[in-house]
Design a protein around this motif. Sequence first.
Motif, short mmCIF file in Angstrom:
data_model
loop_
_atom_site.label_atom_id
_atom_site.label_comp_id
_atom_site.label_asym_id
_atom_site.label_seq_id
_atom_site.Cartn_x
_atom_site.Cartn_y
_atom_site.Cartn_z
N PHE A 8 -7.72 1.74 2.31
CA PHE A 8 -7.28 0.48 1.70
C PHE A 8 -6.82 -0.51 2.76
N HIS A 9 -6.10 -0.01 3.76
CA HIS A 9 -5.62 -0.89 4.82
C HIS A 9 -6.79 -1.51 5.57
N GLU A 10 -7.79 -0.66 5.90
CA GLU A 10 -8.98 -1.16 6.60
C GLU A 10 -9.76 -2.15 5.73
N ILE A 27 0.89 -1.16 0.00
CA ILE A 27 0.00 0.00 0.00
C ILE A 27 0.93 1.21 0.00
N ILE A 28 0.87 2.01 -1.07
CA ILE A 28 1.82 3.10 -1.28
C ILE A 28 1.08 4.44 -1.16
N PRO A 29 1.25 5.16 -0.08
CA PRO A 29 0.57 6.46 0.05
C PRO A 29 1.02 7.44 -1.05
N HIS A 30 0.04 7.98 -1.75
CA HIS A 30 0.25 8.88 -2.88
C HIS A 30 0.61 10.27 -2.36
N THR A 69 -4.80 4.52 -7.93
CA THR A 69 -6.23 4.74 -7.80
C THR A 69 -6.60 6.12 -8.32
N PRO A 70 -7.88 6.32 -8.66
CA PRO A 70 -8.31 7.66 -9.09
C PRO A 70 -8.07 8.68 -7.99
N GLU A 71 -7.62 9.89 -8.35
CA GLU A 71 -7.35 10.91 -7.35
C GLU A 71 -8.65 11.49 -6.78
N THR A 118 -2.30 5.08 -3.50
CA THR A 118 -3.60 5.67 -3.21
C THR A 118 -3.50 6.90 -2.33
N ASP A 119 -4.45 7.84 -2.53
CA ASP A 119 -4.56 9.01 -1.67
C ASP A 119 -5.12 8.63 -0.30
#
Length: 228
Positions: free
Chosen positions: A220-222, A4-7, A183-185, A214-215
Amino acid sequence: MNRIIPHRGVWRKQEEQNTLNAVFLALTNYSAVEIDIRQSPEGELGTGHDAYQPFEFWKIPTWHGALQKESYFIAFHIKEAGLAIKLQQVIKDIILSGMPLEYTIFGFHDLPNGERDAYEVFFDPKHLAAELYSFPLASEINLAWSCTSDSKVIWMADLGDKPIPDEWFEKLEASGKELIMVTPECFTKRNIKAKFCERILSLMTDLTVHGVCTDQPEFFHEYKSKFN
């Protein structure tokens, strides 16, 4: 590995994007981050999506002593020309510090040919991400290039309401590359968000997709916890 890569880091307000704190929170909580790379008029390397902002890259390796993660992943999004040599030095300094870093670079495809060539000179091709987007102009030529390049990673966007066709995923999976979804912004409608998350997490579960940028990493984690 499912990332999971924070945008642009972990942030709440637009002005917090690509800041030291946003990057620190991303590496602390997810061991991964995507950041936009720019330079000042004086040639100083920094961050910023639309405009340059100062960034103390030397602080990144100092965090490892406290965090003690097994590895970190940083995706560098090139936003303008002339950054290859400076970025190479920043990455070298992080690695030489002993911080276990995996990284990928994308966005250089939008630059003039000469500048693209600079990245191929200064970086191992496996670190240069191929890019594929499910926009109407995406073509089989683009797909074929992505699959045959030396890149280890393919950076791709699935717009939820215009999903990448399953047959593309079959070709991409056969390429043996690491696939990172973006993911879409503007990702606000709860029903679309849940549907999109389920699709991506399903692909991540069967290892067709290896990560999502993802923003909203917390969502996503949850959702991933519930999905599993």
